[in-house]
Design a protein around this motif. Structure first.
Motif, PDB file in Angstrom:
ATOM      1  N   ASP A   1     -32.348 -31.162 -28.762  1.00  0.00           N
ATOM      2  CA  ASP A   1     -33.486 -32.078 -28.835  1.00  0.00           C
ATOM      3  C   ASP A   1     -33.052 -33.493 -29.222  1.00  0.00           C
ATOM      4  OD1 ASP A   1     -35.191 -30.016 -28.180  1.00  0.00           O
ATOM      5  OD2 ASP A   1     -35.813 -29.638 -30.249  1.00  0.00           O
ATOM      6  N   TYR A   2     -31.874 -33.609 -29.817  1.00  0.00           N
ATOM      7  CA  TYR A   2     -31.426 -34.883 -30.360  1.00  0.00           C
ATOM      8  C   TYR A   2     -30.161 -35.453 -29.717  1.00  0.00           C
ATOM      9  CZ  TYR A   2     -34.663 -33.432 -33.995  1.00  0.00           C
ATOM     10  OH  TYR A   2     -35.787 -33.016 -34.668  1.00  0.00           O
TER      11      TYR A   2
ATOM     12  N   SER B   1     -25.809 -39.092 -29.371  1.00  0.00           N
ATOM     13  CA  SER B   1     -27.224 -39.072 -29.735  1.00  0.00           C
ATOM     14  C   SER B   1     -28.044 -39.557 -28.548  1.00  0.00           C
ATOM     15  CB  SER B   1     -27.467 -39.978 -30.938  1.00  0.00           C
ATOM     16  OG  SER B   1     -28.852 -40.095 -31.177  1.00  0.00           O
TER      17      SER B   1
ATOM     18  N   ASN C   1     -28.657 -28.526 -31.106  1.00  0.00           N
ATOM     19  CA  ASN C   1     -29.062 -29.915 -31.345  1.00  0.00           C
ATOM     20  C   ASN C   1     -29.606 -30.576 -30.083  1.00  0.00           C
ATOM     21  OD1 ASN C   1     -28.663 -30.425 -34.091  1.00  0.00           O
ATOM     22  ND2 ASN C   1     -26.469 -30.742 -33.826  1.00  0.00           N
TER      23      ASN C   1
ATOM     24  N   GLY D   1     -26.804 -43.269 -34.826  1.00  0.00           N
ATOM     25  CA  GLY D   1     -26.511 -41.858 -34.657  1.00  0.00           C
ATOM     26  C   GLY D   1     -25.170 -41.655 -33.970  1.00  0.00           C
TER      27      GLY D   1
ATOM     28  N   THR E   1     -33.511 -39.884 -29.967  1.00  0.00           N
ATOM     29  CA  THR E   1     -34.807 -39.322 -30.344  1.00  0.00           C
ATOM     30  C   THR E   1     -35.070 -39.432 -31.842  1.00  0.00           C
ATOM     31  OG1 THR E   1     -34.830 -37.813 -28.466  1.00  0.00           O
ATOM     32  CG2 THR E   1     -36.216 -37.218 -30.342  1.00  0.00           C
ATOM     33  N   MET E   2     -34.130 -38.999 -32.664  1.00  0.00           N
ATOM     34  CA  MET E   2     -34.338 -39.039 -34.112  1.00  0.00           C
ATOM     35  C   MET E   2     -34.442 -40.476 -34.595  1.00  0.00           C
ATOM     36  SD  MET E   2     -34.724 -36.851 -36.578  1.00  0.00           S
ATOM     37  CE  MET E   2     -35.894 -37.744 -37.557  1.00  0.00           C
TER      38      MET E   2
ATOM     39  N   GLN F   1     -37.862 -41.733 -33.776  1.00  0.00           N
ATOM     40  CA  GLN F   1     -38.862 -41.124 -34.655  1.00  0.00           C
ATOM     41  C   GLN F   1     -38.905 -41.824 -36.010  1.00  0.00           C
ATOM     42  OE1 GLN F   1     -37.974 -36.925 -34.876  1.00  0.00           O
ATOM     43  NE2 GLN F   1     -38.714 -36.527 -32.796  1.00  0.00           N
TER      44      GLN F   1
END
Length: 151
Positions: free
Chosen positions: A74-75, A138, A72, A113, A141-142, A145
Motif C-alpha cells: 500500500d505504501y 515509497s 508494504n 520516505g 501514499t504515507m 496522508q
C-alpha cells in the motif's frame, strides 16, 4: 515463443525499469511543530510504523515499517512485480523521516520516505543480493496522508 521471451525478460532485472523515488515533501503546516509531531506520531503508529524521536529538540521523528512479501504494497512501488518469485522472498522496510520546524504561523514540515529492500529467502544461494534502496521506493501514499492531516 513470445511468452517465453517475456518470461526471460522479466527474470532479468536489466529489462525492468527502476521505480522513481519521489522527492521529499516540504510544506507549511498551520499546526505548531509540537502539534504536527503529535499528529504524525499517532498517524504513523496507527499505520503500523515503529516511531522514534530522532533529535533532542523533539522536532523530528523517524518511523519504520518492515514487512515480508508484499506486506508494504500500500505504501511502496517495486521493480519486480507482485507475483514474481523474488517478491515472495522480499523484505521491505519503509522509513519515513518527518521534521517540523517552528515558524511564526505554524511550522515548516519536510517528509521523506525511503525503502530498504532485501531478499532473505535467497541468502546463501547464487541469487543472493545485497540489501538496496533501489528495488522498491515509497509511492508517496504515507507522506501524502501525513500532509493532508497537517494542512
Amino acid at each position: 515463443m513470445r511468452g517465453a521471451l517475456t518470461l526471460v525478460c522479466l527474470s532479468l532485472s536489466g529489462c525492468l525499469t527502476a521505480p522513481v523515488t519521489p522527492a521529499p515533501l516540504a510544506f507549511h503546516a498551520s499546526k505548531s511543530a509540537r502539534e504536527a509531531i503529535q499528529v504524525t506520531v499517532i498517524a504513523l503508529a496507527n499505520a503500523g510504523f515503529r516511531v522514534t524521536q530522532s533529535d533532542s529538540a523533539g522536532e523530528a521523528v523517524s518511523a519504520n515499517r518492515t514487512a515480508t512479501h508484499n506486506g508494504n504494497e500500500d505504501y511502496i512501488t517495486c521493480q519486480l512485480p507482485k507475483g514474481a518469485a523474488a517478491a515472495a522472498n522480499r523484505e521491505t522496510t519503509l522509513t519515513i523521516t518527518f521534521r517540523a520546524k517552528p515558524s511564526t504561523s505554524g511550522s515548516e514540515v519536510t517528509i521523506e520516505g525511503k525503502v530498504m529492500t532485501s531478499y532473505p529467502g535467497y541468502e546463501g544461494t547464487a541469487m543472493q543480493t545485497a540489501p538496496n534502496l533501489t528495488d522498491c521506493v515509497s509511492n508517496g501514499t504515507m507522506e501524502r496522508q501525513l500532509e493532508t492531516a497537517l494542512r
